[in-house]
Design an enzyme around this catalytic site. Structure first.
Site, PDB file in Angstrom:
ATOM      1  CB  CYS A 123      -0.968  -0.001   1.177  1.00  0.00           C
ATOM      2  SG  CYS A 123      -1.992  -1.474   1.241  1.00  0.00           S
ATOM      3  CG  HIS A 256      -3.115   3.362   1.986  1.00  0.00           C
ATOM      4  ND1 HIS A 256      -3.632   2.964   0.773  1.00  0.00           N
ATOM      5  CD2 HIS A 256      -3.216   2.279   2.810  1.00  0.00           C
ATOM      6  CE1 HIS A 256      -4.030   1.712   0.875  1.00  0.00           C
ATOM      7  NE2 HIS A 256      -3.795   1.272   2.087  1.00  0.00           N
ATOM      8  CG  ASN A 286      -6.687  -0.796   1.295  1.00  0.00           C
ATOM      9  OD1 ASN A 286      -5.979  -0.408   0.373  1.00  0.00           O
ATOM     10  ND2 ASN A 286      -6.194  -1.216   2.448  1.00  0.00           N
TER      11      ASN A 286
HETATM   12  N1  ACO Z   1     -18.634  -8.290   9.323  1.00  0.00           N
HETATM   13  C1  ACO Z   1     -19.189  -8.491  10.534  1.00  0.00           C
HETATM   14  N2  ACO Z   1     -18.458  -8.737  11.651  1.00  0.00           N
HETATM   15  C2  ACO Z   1     -17.132  -8.778  11.490  1.00  0.00           C
HETATM   16  C3  ACO Z   1     -16.475  -8.574  10.266  1.00  0.00           C
HETATM   17  C4  ACO Z   1     -17.285  -8.324   9.140  1.00  0.00           C
HETATM   18  N3  ACO Z   1     -16.802  -8.120   7.906  1.00  0.00           N
HETATM   19  N4  ACO Z   1     -15.154  -8.683  10.438  1.00  0.00           N
HETATM   20  C5  ACO Z   1     -14.948  -8.925  11.737  1.00  0.00           C
HETATM   21  N5  ACO Z   1     -16.136  -9.000  12.382  1.00  0.00           N
HETATM   22  C6  ACO Z   1     -16.379  -9.225  13.800  1.00  0.00           C
HETATM   23  C7  ACO Z   1     -15.277 -10.051  14.433  1.00  0.00           C
HETATM   24  O1  ACO Z   1     -15.482 -11.432  14.230  1.00  0.00           O
HETATM   25  C8  ACO Z   1     -15.418  -9.654  15.878  1.00  0.00           C
HETATM   26  O2  ACO Z   1     -16.480 -10.374  16.439  1.00  0.00           O
HETATM   27  P1  ACO Z   1     -16.369 -10.956  17.936  1.00  0.00           P
HETATM   28  O3  ACO Z   1     -16.212  -9.729  18.807  1.00  0.00           O
HETATM   29  O4  ACO Z   1     -17.654 -11.656  18.106  1.00  0.00           O
HETATM   30  O5  ACO Z   1     -15.160 -11.824  17.926  1.00  0.00           O
HETATM   31  C9  ACO Z   1     -15.835  -8.190  15.799  1.00  0.00           C
HETATM   32  O6  ACO Z   1     -16.334  -7.989  14.477  1.00  0.00           O
HETATM   33  C10 ACO Z   1     -14.687  -7.238  16.042  1.00  0.00           C
HETATM   34  O7  ACO Z   1     -13.581  -7.665  15.263  1.00  0.00           O
HETATM   35  P2  ACO Z   1     -12.227  -6.865  15.275  1.00  0.00           P
HETATM   36  O8  ACO Z   1     -11.233  -7.514  14.351  1.00  0.00           O
HETATM   37  O9  ACO Z   1     -11.841  -6.613  16.691  1.00  0.00           O
HETATM   38  O10 ACO Z   1     -12.730  -5.521  14.620  1.00  0.00           O
HETATM   39  P3  ACO Z   1     -12.003  -4.143  14.572  1.00  0.00           P
HETATM   40  O11 ACO Z   1     -12.826  -3.120  15.215  1.00  0.00           O
HETATM   41  O12 ACO Z   1     -10.562  -4.249  14.941  1.00  0.00           O
HETATM   42  O13 ACO Z   1     -12.072  -3.853  13.014  1.00  0.00           O
HETATM   43  C11 ACO Z   1     -10.613  -3.804  11.117  1.00  0.00           C
HETATM   44  C12 ACO Z   1     -11.384  -4.682  12.079  1.00  0.00           C
HETATM   45  C13 ACO Z   1     -11.609  -2.936  10.351  1.00  0.00           C
HETATM   46  C14 ACO Z   1      -9.850  -4.649  10.114  1.00  0.00           C
HETATM   47  C15 ACO Z   1      -9.671  -2.934  11.965  1.00  0.00           C
HETATM   48  O14 ACO Z   1      -8.826  -3.720  12.754  1.00  0.00           O
HETATM   49  C16 ACO Z   1      -8.843  -2.029  11.154  1.00  0.00           C
HETATM   50  O15 ACO Z   1      -9.315  -1.025  10.693  1.00  0.00           O
HETATM   51  N6  ACO Z   1      -7.553  -2.337  10.968  1.00  0.00           N
HETATM   52  C17 ACO Z   1      -6.683  -1.589  10.139  1.00  0.00           C
HETATM   53  C18 ACO Z   1      -6.274  -2.450   9.106  1.00  0.00           C
HETATM   54  C19 ACO Z   1      -6.662  -1.990   7.760  1.00  0.00           C
HETATM   55  O16 ACO Z   1      -7.414  -1.092   7.495  1.00  0.00           O
HETATM   56  N7  ACO Z   1      -6.058  -2.671   6.863  1.00  0.00           N
HETATM   57  C20 ACO Z   1      -6.201  -2.427   5.521  1.00  0.00           C
HETATM   58  C21 ACO Z   1      -5.040  -2.999   4.842  1.00  0.00           C
HETATM   59  S1  ACO Z   1      -3.572  -2.466   5.537  1.00  0.00           S
HETATM   60  C22 ACO Z   1      -3.220  -1.089   4.895  1.00  0.00           C
HETATM   61  O17 ACO Z   1      -3.729  -0.782   3.854  1.00  0.00           O
HETATM   62  C23 ACO Z   1      -2.278  -0.290   5.630  1.00  0.00           C
END
Ligand code: ACO
Length: 329
Positions: A123, A256, A286
């Site tokens: 990215c 990004h 993304n």
């Molecule tokens: N739909 C519904 N529920 C979901 C989904 C989905 N697509 N994905 C995860 N969940 C659930 C999980 O199973 C979890 O459930 P549980 O509490 O019963 O176990 C709950 O949602 C919370 O999951 P988390 O992984 O803790 O969710 P979080 O708030 O951390 O959000 C996310 C996840 C959006 C990926 C976040 O960690 C984030 O924004 N990370 C940054 C990474 C990113 O944006 N990466 C992109 C690529 S990297 C880059 O480009 C730099």
């Protein structure tokens, strides 16, 4: 004897391309539900800010997207493909293992002879590629560079993993960067920290005609989130200092487009209002190396970004890699 005139690089044109198949969260959720994977429009919007993404049709490869974005950037720059003397494509989803997607783009543009190569920094790929092109123009190795970010991430998504497959999309963005006697690119800075290879990766490879390991994207979302906001703040401050500028000089922050919450945190840390942040993640998802040039071109064509504006482009992604480019547009 007079010293040689200072040589800089400047963005003379931007372009982008999205494949026509736009998938709303709702449409994606319905497709995933048919496979027993549960997600919702509400969850995706709340956690990521994403409302839709574009996916390529079967048989469409990254160079197809790249060449469309390139043609638009070349037209906007008021030149022709034969004027281009350097092609760099930032991608993690190339058409083939080799040759590079840049060579395939060159062929599709109907030109030959100039150097063409890919940059792989996930990215952060576009800020890496722009930095390399800027350096090559400043040394006189190139006069008019085509710098492209293009991805078909839909090909490397695990559609049984709801924590990643809802985040990404396909697309391409491009700029023509050309030699200038006034500065366009004001300062650049790149970083990597290979200790974090495993938090965001596609660990598979090809060996002896077989796929070894898993060829689909893996991510520790929370680890990525924490690292991303810290490095994006640090590198922005560092690039501003190099150029003798402050946050107040930034007209537009173009980070990004990974996740709206990362962008909001970065803006807050830099004391910038969200009104100064270009946001396209809602419509594109993304798109990895394509996200910054796609966002840039979208904002230029909508009239938001104007000539003379100061732009902060910031990339962050797998590697772990990150970097920033400060631009007088
Ligand atoms: N739909 C519904 N529920 C979901 C989904 C989905 N697509 N994905 C995860 N969940 C659930 C999980 O199973 C979890 O459930 P549980 O509490 O019963 O176990 C709950 O949602 C919370 O999951 P988390 O992984 O803790 O969710 P979080 O708030 O951390 O959000 C996310 C996840 C959006 C990926 C976040 O960690 C984030 O924004 N990370 C940054 C990474 C990113 O944006 N990466 C992109 C690529 S990297 C880059 O480009 C730099």
């Amino acid at each position: 004897m007079n010293p040689p005139a200072a040589r800089y690089s400047r963005i003379s044109g931007t372009g982008s391309y999205l494949p026509p198949n736009r998938l709303s969260n709702q449409a994606l959720a319905e497709q995933l539900a048919a496979q027993g994977v549960e997600t919702s429009d509400e969850w995706i919007i709340e956690r990521t800010g994403i409302r839709a993404r574009h996916f390529v049709a079967d048989g469409v490869v990254v160079s197809d997207l790249a060449v469309e974005a390139a043609k638009r950037a070349i037209e906007a720059a008021g030149c022709t493909a034969s004027d281009i003397d350097l092609i760099i494509v930032a991608t993690s989803t190339p058409d083939m293992i080799f040759p590079s997607s840049a060579c395939i783009v060159q062929q599709k543009l109907g030109v030959q002879g100039c150097p063409a190569f890919d940059v792989q920094a996930v990215c952060s790929g576009f800020v890496y590629a722009l930095t390399v092109a800027d350096a090559m123009i400043k040394t006189g190795a190139a006069n008019k560079a085509l710098v492209i970010g293009a991805e078909v991430f839909s090909r490397i998504l695990d559609f049984s993993d709801r924590t990643t497959c809802v985040l990404f999309g396909d697309g391409a963005g491009a700029v023509v960067l050309e030699a200038s006697d006034t500065p366009g690119i004001l300062a650049t800075e790149l970083h990597a920290d290979g200790r974090h290879v495993n938090i965001l990766c596609v660990p598979g490879t090809v060996s002896g005609g077989q796929i070894l390991g898993d060829p689909l994207l893996k991510m520790d979302g929370q680890a990525v989130f924490k690292l991303a906001v810290g490095v994006l703040e640090d590198v922005a401050r560092s690039v501003l200092a190099k150029a003798g500028k402050t946050e107040a000089d930034i007209d537009w922050l173009i980070p990004h487009q990974a996740n709206i919450r990362i962008m909001q945190s970065t803006a807050k840390r830099l004391k910038l209002s969200m009104d100064k942040v270009v946001v396209t993640v809602d419509q594109h998802g993304n798109t990895s190396a394509a996200s910054i040039p796609l966002a840039l071109d979208t904002a230029v064509r909508s009239g938001k970004i104007r000539r003379g504006d100061t732009l902060m482009l910031e990339g962050v992604g797998g590697g772990f890699t990150w970097g920033a480019v400060l631009v007088d547009f």
